[in-house]
Each structure stands twice: as structure tokens, then as C-alpha cells.
Design a protein around this motif. Structure first.
Motif, PDB file in Angstrom:
ATOM      1  N   ALA A  28       0.815  -1.217   0.000  1.00 28.44           N
ATOM      2  CA  ALA A  28       0.000   0.000   0.000  1.00 28.44           C
ATOM      3  C   ALA A  28       0.848   1.266   0.000  1.00 28.44           C
ATOM      4  CB  ALA A  28      -0.933   0.002   1.219  1.00 28.44           C
ATOM      5  N   ILE A  29       2.015   1.218   0.609  1.00 31.84           N
ATOM      6  CA  ILE A  29       2.867   2.412   0.683  1.00 31.84           C
ATOM      7  C   ILE A  29       3.276   2.900  -0.707  1.00 31.84           C
ATOM      8  CG2 ILE A  29       5.129   3.243   1.442  1.00 31.84           C
ATOM      9  CD1 ILE A  29       4.704   1.547   3.998  1.00 31.84           C
ATOM     10  N   PRO A  30       3.819   2.061  -1.581  1.00 30.30           N
ATOM     11  CA  PRO A  30       4.142   2.559  -2.930  1.00 30.30           C
ATOM     12  C   PRO A  30       2.908   2.984  -3.726  1.00 30.30           C
ATOM     13  CG  PRO A  30       5.359   0.556  -2.492  1.00 30.30           C
ATOM     14  CD  PRO A  30       4.374   0.712  -1.387  1.00 30.30           C
ATOM     15  N   PHE A  31       1.817   2.239  -3.599  1.00 25.33           N
ATOM     16  CA  PHE A  31       0.597   2.630  -4.305  1.00 25.33           C
ATOM     17  C   PHE A  31       0.127   4.003  -3.850  1.00 25.33           C
ATOM     18  CE2 PHE A  31       0.005  -1.890  -5.419  1.00 25.33           C
ATOM     19  CZ  PHE A  31      -0.288  -1.733  -6.756  1.00 25.33           C
ATOM     20  N   GLY A  33       1.982   6.323  -2.566  1.00 25.98           N
ATOM     21  CA  GLY A  33       2.949   7.300  -3.045  1.00 25.98           C
ATOM     22  C   GLY A  33       2.696   7.693  -4.490  1.00 25.98           C
ATOM     23  N   VAL A  34       2.344   6.728  -5.312  1.00 30.25           N
ATOM     24  CA  VAL A  34       2.054   7.017  -6.713  1.00 30.25           C
ATOM     25  C   VAL A  34       0.734   7.765  -6.855  1.00 30.25           C
ATOM     26  CG1 VAL A  34       1.505   5.968  -8.949  1.00 30.25           C
ATOM     27  CG2 VAL A  34       3.428   5.107  -7.611  1.00 30.25           C
ATOM     28  N   MET A  35      -0.289   7.308  -6.154  1.00 29.73           N
ATOM     29  CA  MET A  35      -1.617   7.916  -6.298  1.00 29.73           C
ATOM     30  C   MET A  35      -1.668   9.333  -5.754  1.00 29.73           C
ATOM     31  SD  MET A  35      -4.131   4.702  -5.538  1.00 29.73           S
ATOM     32  CE  MET A  35      -5.558   5.753  -5.534  1.00 29.73           C
ATOM     33  N   ILE A  45      10.812   6.211  -6.730  1.00 31.60           N
ATOM     34  CA  ILE A  45      11.508   4.989  -7.147  1.00 31.60           C
ATOM     35  C   ILE A  45      12.226   4.365  -5.957  1.00 31.60           C
ATOM     36  CG2 ILE A  45      13.466   4.144  -8.520  1.00 31.60           C
ATOM     37  CD1 ILE A  45      12.486   6.011 -10.749  1.00 31.60           C
ATOM     38  N   TRP A  46      12.844   5.186  -5.119  1.00 29.54           N
ATOM     39  CA  TRP A  46      13.518   4.660  -3.927  1.00 29.54           C
ATOM     40  C   TRP A  46      12.529   4.034  -2.955  1.00 29.54           C
ATOM     41  CZ3 TRP A  46      18.265   3.284  -3.293  1.00 29.54           C
ATOM     42  CH2 TRP A  46      19.262   3.864  -4.066  1.00 29.54           C
ATOM     43  N   VAL A  47      11.379   4.676  -2.776  1.00 29.26           N
ATOM     44  CA  VAL A  47      10.348   4.131  -1.875  1.00 29.26           C
ATOM     45  C   VAL A  47       9.868   2.780  -2.398  1.00 29.26           C
ATOM     46  CG1 VAL A  47       7.979   4.466  -1.066  1.00 29.26           C
ATOM     47  CG2 VAL A  47       9.610   6.339  -0.931  1.00 29.26           C
TER      48      VAL A  47
END
Length: 105
Positions: A28-31, A33-35, A45-47
Motif C-alpha cells: 500500500a505504501i508505494p501505491f 505514493g504514486v496515487m 523509485i527509492w520508496v
């Protein structure tokens, strides 16, 4: 004897639940971050990379039951060797294709 088996099953289920919750959060964290778009592309990209790496560790520990204990080192060595072979194959392929593209262009 039956109480020992039930306690072991509860402990195993507890580990699976921790692994599942961790895996969901690490997805969920990368999603998010993107949203939400709060981070720069480089930071994003690092996350994503760090969350993916931590998620691999979570899967090894909680679902595959591979840790650094002496009894599981053979499994870990097998996985690391397989990873080395895959990295060599992918890296070699990319090297050859990049060299070929450079020579043709």
C-alpha cells in the motif's frame, strides 16, 4: 500433547497474520505514493525499491520460514545462489543487447 500442538498452531497463525499485514502495508505504501503524488519521481523509485526489498524479506521470514538459523541456512544459500544465476543471466543479456545497440547505431 494436544495443548502443545494447539499452541504451536496459534503461534504459526500469528506469524502468518503478521506477515500478511506487513505485506499489505508494504504494497500500500508505494501505491499511495504514486496515487497521491507527494514525492518526486526519484524519491518514489527509492520508496518502491525499499518497500519491495523489505517485502521480499517479509515473505522469506513469515511465509517461507527462512531465517538465519542454522537449520535454514541451506535453504537460504540455495535461494541466494539461484538469485545470483538470475542476476548473471539478466545482466549478461542486457550487456549484450546494449553492446549490440551501440554497435548498430
Amino acid at each position: 500433547m494436544n495443548d502443545d500442538h494447539a499452541a504451536e498452531r496459534r503461534q504459526e497463525l500469528h506469524g502468518y497474520i503478521i506477515g500478511l499485514v506487513s505485506a499489505i502495508l508494504l504494497s500500500a505504501i508505494p501505491f499511495a505514493g504514486v496515487m497521491l503524488g507527494l514525492l518526486s519521481p526519484a524519491a518514489l523509485i527509492w520508496v518502491i525499491a525499499v518497500a519491495g526489498l523489505v517485502q521480499v524479506i517479509v515473505h522469506f521470514r513469515f511465509f517461507l520460514h527462512i531465517d538465519l538459523s542454522r537449520s535454514h541456512r541451506d535453504d537460504l544459500q540455495l535461494i541466494l545462489f539461484s538469485l545470483l544465476i538470475v542476476v548473471l543471466m539478466v545482466g549478461g543479456t542486457l550487456w549484450v543487447l546494449t553492446n549490440q545497440r551501440h554497435m548498430m547505431g
